[in-house]
Design a protein around this motif. Structure first.
Motif, PDB file in Angstrom:
ATOM      1  N   ASP A 116      -6.231   7.327  -0.205  1.00 51.46           N
ATOM      2  CA  ASP A 116      -6.190   5.911  -0.570  1.00 51.46           C
ATOM      3  C   ASP A 116      -7.077   5.646  -1.781  1.00 51.46           C
ATOM      4  O   ASP A 116      -8.219   6.099  -1.820  1.00 51.46           O
ATOM      5  CB  ASP A 116      -6.658   5.051   0.605  1.00 51.46           C
ATOM      6  CG  ASP A 116      -5.656   5.062   1.742  1.00 51.46           C
ATOM      7  OD1 ASP A 116      -4.521   5.554   1.536  1.00 51.46           O
ATOM      8  OD2 ASP A 116      -5.996   4.580   2.834  1.00 51.46           O
ATOM      9  N   HIS A 152       0.819  -1.219   0.000  1.00 48.39           N
ATOM     10  CA  HIS A 152       0.000   0.000   0.000  1.00 48.39           C
ATOM     11  C   HIS A 152       0.860   1.280   0.000  1.00 48.39           C
ATOM     12  O   HIS A 152       0.568   2.229  -0.741  1.00 48.39           O
ATOM     13  CB  HIS A 152      -0.906  -0.013   1.230  1.00 48.39           C
ATOM     14  CG  HIS A 152      -1.676   1.238   1.447  1.00 48.39           C
ATOM     15  ND1 HIS A 152      -2.864   1.481   0.798  1.00 48.39           N
ATOM     16  CD2 HIS A 152      -1.436   2.316   2.215  1.00 48.39           C
ATOM     17  CE1 HIS A 152      -3.319   2.674   1.171  1.00 48.39           C
ATOM     18  NE2 HIS A 152      -2.472   3.199   2.029  1.00 48.39           N
ATOM     19  N   SER A 197      -1.096  10.097   6.454  1.00 42.73           N
ATOM     20  CA  SER A 197      -2.546   9.885   6.429  1.00 42.73           C
ATOM     21  C   SER A 197      -3.037   9.575   7.833  1.00 42.73           C
ATOM     22  O   SER A 197      -2.279   9.678   8.801  1.00 42.73           O
ATOM     23  CB  SER A 197      -2.882   8.724   5.496  1.00 42.73           C
ATOM     24  OG  SER A 197      -2.613   7.502   6.157  1.00 42.73           O
ATOM     25  N   HIS A 222      -1.008   6.138   8.463  1.00 44.74           N
ATOM     26  CA  HIS A 222       0.448   6.031   8.434  1.00 44.74           C
ATOM     27  C   HIS A 222       1.119   7.386   8.334  1.00 44.74           C
ATOM     28  O   HIS A 222       0.547   8.359   7.845  1.00 44.74           O
ATOM     29  CB  HIS A 222       0.924   5.131   7.293  1.00 44.74           C
ATOM     30  CG  HIS A 222       0.124   5.283   6.028  1.00 44.74           C
ATOM     31  ND1 HIS A 222       0.275   6.324   5.173  1.00 44.74           N
ATOM     32  CD2 HIS A 222      -0.868   4.506   5.509  1.00 44.74           C
ATOM     33  CE1 HIS A 222      -0.562   6.197   4.173  1.00 44.74           C
ATOM     34  NE2 HIS A 222      -1.279   5.105   4.354  1.00 44.74           N
ATOM     35  N   HIS A 231       1.287   4.461  -2.819  1.00 42.22           N
ATOM     36  CA  HIS A 231       1.189   5.930  -2.734  1.00 42.22           C
ATOM     37  C   HIS A 231       2.263   6.600  -3.597  1.00 42.22           C
ATOM     38  O   HIS A 231       2.014   7.641  -4.208  1.00 42.22           O
ATOM     39  CB  HIS A 231       1.345   6.390  -1.285  1.00 42.22           C
ATOM     40  CG  HIS A 231       0.058   6.366  -0.508  1.00 42.22           C
ATOM     41  ND1 HIS A 231      -1.027   7.133  -0.846  1.00 42.22           N
ATOM     42  CD2 HIS A 231      -0.313   5.678   0.605  1.00 42.22           C
ATOM     43  CE1 HIS A 231      -2.019   6.916   0.015  1.00 42.22           C
ATOM     44  NE2 HIS A 231      -1.605   6.033   0.905  1.00 42.22           N
TER      45      HIS A 231
END
Ligand code: ZN
Lengths: 210, 364
Positions: free
Chosen positions: B327, B124, B155, B158, B128
């Motif tokens: 996301d 993931h 975010s 994270h 980004h």
């Protein structure tokens, strides 16, 4: 011909046909690794059945009840496989497959199907027997309860023979769907049978830090 | 038939990839052809989380299950393709919320098998970074991102600082938050100021009228004693406590709380520490490029200060369009396409969801 997927307990996948019965079935009783194993089980099952995906007329998903995290994996896989294959998705209550298997194994008359719901609770469904085509007739449930409730003499189904099931067979799930389809019975509602609200507590505002 | 076991037949020059992202509260389905974005479909369960003041994992996972099929349908419609046109499926397998990730993983495998196409399980966070390669069409002539680059990903889930030497083969974690994510800190501070969820936009709005230098809140892990062990790590829990204490003292004294000043000063502290560390990483490692990603990039003050600081330090700043910073599935599809074009083999069908997948594992 149907592809059937159930992850309400372990993970089970089958290719089933009304005339030929269960053509291929692959299962694991592991109740933790649904996301890991579901793909391989589907691929192996299709290989064992030696049928092209274009021969499938629908995909059956076991809607539970069962522990949520695993249950969702199978429903997601079944719904999306149906979308990819361009065939309908058919929801079936997983307990109905357990009851079907138990009646096929020789049981007759009323039956309580009981499965683990985690957090010291169980899921249960009650059947009165089978109909003319062999489909179990569910008369109560599925519900969630404390195990002690089912042991009380006052419980409304206390006298009904009890079947504690551990794993759902996708072969049975698929056969239930084939019979329902062939005899135009209504399928289950296309909703995961969680039977519990997500446990979240509404906060009472921030706590003091000093 | 192109099969899962026959990756040689894969279109490696301009692959049509469908990406599935379910690591947090957005069900993202993206479709890309090579580096061209065809659809970025997002269904968010944010509203359902609002009354709890934060993302509830079980609520998010339930929403993914319901949103997946409609989102895939909508994405193919928008992209103007049929599902069986796609060359491969890409999916986020971590890091993120385990139960939420599993929905996407199960769906991705089933979709790939139903279409006889391979599946790529990807990271993931690297996704980004991958968002930056996407172009909106043939007339989008944005220069490709150069490597190495530093990436700051911020975010609600994270806060990470990465050194990206190569998008598909060499990503290193420089540092990350040791407690709350920056987005979480925004939510928590908004809550103690009586502002609704999600906190980021609310703090931003309140800060408009405030003075960012009114209160000097601490900058986490910036003291000499912390810098040795946590040079590129972040901490926002102490900052949150410090804001709470400041507000309590005002209330206890019966004085009004100057919400705009608190919001502006808190935001300044977050933005300052994020960019101080990101720019330091660029300077220390001699990397004159900084890429921003993650939902907190929507914060206008963060983007403004990032521009000022990188300009001053001679660092090139990259910020993908905001719809690709939050996301989304398009960034996952983009990373999948990059892996395919670089000749990487598909993932085996046995991968699972890994909620703590290290950033160095670009593909699983
Ligand atoms: Zn993210």
């Amino acid at each position: 011909m149907l592809l059937a997927i159930d992850t309400s307990a372990g993970t089970s996948v089958a290719v089933v046909d009304l005339a030929r019965g269960v053509i291929a079935e692959q299962s694991t009783s592991d109740t933790m690794r649904h996301a890991e194993v579901v793909g391989r089980l589907i691929a192996d099952c299709l290989r064992d059945a030696a049928v092209p995906i274009s021969a499938l007329s629908a995909v059956v998903g076991g809607m539970g009840p069962g522990p949520f995290t695993g249950l969702r994996v199978g429903i997601a896989a079944a719904r999306v496989f149906a979308l990819g294959a361009g065939v309908p998705f058919v929801p079936v209550v997983s307990h109905d497959a357990l009851a079907f298997g138990h009646y096929q194994a020789g049981h007759t008359g009323p039956l309580v199907v009981v499965t683990d719901a985690r957090r010291r609770e169980v899921n249960w469904s009650v059947y009165s027997g089978t109909d003319a085509v062999g489909l179990p007739i569910r008369v109560d449930g599925p519900c969630v309860a404390k195990p002690a409730v089912l042991l009380e003499a006052a419980w409304v189904h206390a006298a009904v023979p009890r079947f504690d099931a551990v794993g759902v067979s996708a072969g049975d799930l698929g056969q239930v769907a084939e019979l329902m389809w062939a005899h135009q019975r209504p399928f289950a509602v296309d909703e995961a049978l969680y039977l519990r609200s997500p446990d979240v507590t509404l906060s009472n505002g921030p706590k003091r830090v000093s | 038939m192109t099969g899962v076991n026959d990756p040689l037949a894969l279109n490696r020059t301009n692959p049509l990839v469908l990406g599935i992202e379910t690591s947090c509260d957005e069900t993202g389905i993206g479709i890309v052809r090579g580096t061209v974005l065809l659809s970025n479909t997002i269904a968010s369960s944010m509203d359902e989380h609002a009354r709890y003041g934060g993302v509830v994992p079980e609520v998010a996972a339930r929403a993914h299950l319901e949103e997946l099929v409609p989102a895939i349908r909508a994405a193919t419609l928008e992209a103007g393709i049929r599902l069986d046109d796609i060359d491969a499926v890409a999916v986020t397998c971590g890091p993120g919320l385990a139960g939420a990730l599993m929905v996407g993983v199960g769906a991705a495998k089933a979709l790939a098998i139903s279409l006889g196409k391979p599946v790529y399980a990807v990271n993931h966070l690297v996704g980004h970074v991958g968002a930056d390669v996407l172009r909106l069409g043939a007339d989008d002539t944005t220069e490709p991102l150069e490597y190495p680059t530093i990436a700051l990903l911020v975010s609600g889930g994270h806060t990470s600082l990465l050194l990206v030497r190569d998008l598909v083969s060499d990503v290193e974690l420089l540092g990350e938050t040791i407690d709350d994510a920056a987005g979480e800190a925004f939510d928590k501070v908004a809550r103690l100021l009586g502002l609704p969820y999600p906190g980021g936009p609310q703090i931003d709005k309140a800060a408009l009228e405030g003075n960012p230098t009114a209160i000097r809140f601490p900058r986490g892990l910036s003291q000499t004693k912390d810098m040795e062990k946590h040079r590129y790590d972040f901490s926002f829990s102490g900052l949150k406590t410090s804001v709470a204490r400041w507000v309590e003292q005002k209330r206890d004294a019966g004085e009004p709380v100057p919400i705009p000043d608190v919001a502006a000063s808190f935001r300044e502290s977050v933005v300052d520490i994020l960019l101080t560390k990101a720019v330091a990483a660029c300077v220390d490692l001699g990397v004159p490029r900084l890429l921003l990603g993650g939902g907190v990039i929507a914060n206008a003050r963060l983007r403004q200060v990032a521009q000022e600081r990188t300009d001053a330090a001679g660092i090139a700043l990259r910020i993908p369009p905001l719809s690709l910073c939050t996301d989304n599935g398009a960034m996952i599809a983009a990373l999948g396409a990059q892996l395919i074009m670089a000749g990487h083999e598909p993932s085996s069908l046995e991968f699972g969801a890994d909620s703590t997948l290290p950033v160095s594992d670009i593909q699983v």
